[in-house]
Design an enzyme around this catalytic site. Sequence first.
Site, PDB file in Angstrom:
ATOM      1  N   ASP A  11       0.896  -0.826  -0.195  1.00 55.30           N
ATOM      2  CA  ASP A  11       0.127   0.260   0.266  1.00 55.30           C
ATOM      3  C   ASP A  11       0.389   1.595  -0.174  1.00 55.30           C
ATOM      4  O   ASP A  11       0.796   2.442   0.821  1.00 55.30           O
ATOM      5  CB  ASP A  11      -1.077  -0.011   0.943  1.00 55.30           C
ATOM      6  N   HIS A 226       9.020  -0.564   9.413  1.00 51.07           N
ATOM      7  CA  HIS A 226       8.558  -1.572   9.213  1.00 51.07           C
ATOM      8  C   HIS A 226       8.806  -2.362   8.015  1.00 51.07           C
ATOM      9  O   HIS A 226       8.964  -3.725   8.666  1.00 51.07           O
ATOM     10  CB  HIS A 226       6.735  -1.321  10.115  1.00 51.07           C
TER      11      HIS A 226
END
Length: 289
Positions: A11, A226
């Site tokens: 995303d 992350h």
Amino acid sequence: MADRQIILDTDLGSDVDDALALAVLLGSPEVDLLGCVTVYGDTALRARLAQRLVRLAGRTVTVVPGAEKTLTDREIWWAGHEGKLFTDLDTEQISHEPDATTYLTEQVRRAPGGIDVVAIGPLTNIANAIQADPSFAANVRHLWIMGGRFDSLEPEHNFKCDPEAAKIVFDSGAPITVTGLEVTTTVRLEAGDVARIAEAGEFGEALKAEIEQWWRFWNEEWNSPHDPITVLTLLAPDLFGFTAEGHVAIDAMGGSVFTEGGGRTRITVAARADEVAAQIVARTVAAPR
């Protein structure tokens, strides 16, 4: 010579860590990045931004926009700055044929056991692929997922956005390594790291701008990367600790619980934080050709 064929499911465009994950893949000589599929919200915009970064790195990668809506049909979270650093993203060429589900299933079917998929957004595209082709879960070499947290029931963004998709993926029987927030938040990128990244030509400058945009959004001067951490669980597993295999259960809110035994999923439980951060920077700087 590249020895790992990888598809990235992302995303990209909101949190800058997706762009950094793409950069780490591009900067890793052992990786053959077959393609990139985007997920969640305006996936065409995400795909064009991914294509721009690939092009700035002097590379060619197939980029396919994927599912805009989640299976759970929750409201899409949108930061508002996605793609805003470029005024001409509509000039980037992206692929609409085949669609993302078909692209994923066909690529994996053609090379059973040969393709890793790194999934760093909501798991809608992966769930769609599993539902469209029951052989996908058996044929994929491994799924490397950023999502969840395993030190509490607090839902993490990727799983919270589409719990239905996450449940389909973890119940599929596919071999999975999942890295949750309790591990990724132990690693930080700070100003010195970004200064090094900026030295990587036009590509590095673009990433620096994306990073600093994300920092402004949160009024911080650092971030936890992350998604590239998840990429490194594949590329540099010696920097991490993992559980034995088990099963991850997903609740209706996207909370995640790992139970050892009875499955093919393992979770990441530790990271050598300083070395991981150094690897992210070094591979990112190596991305441009």
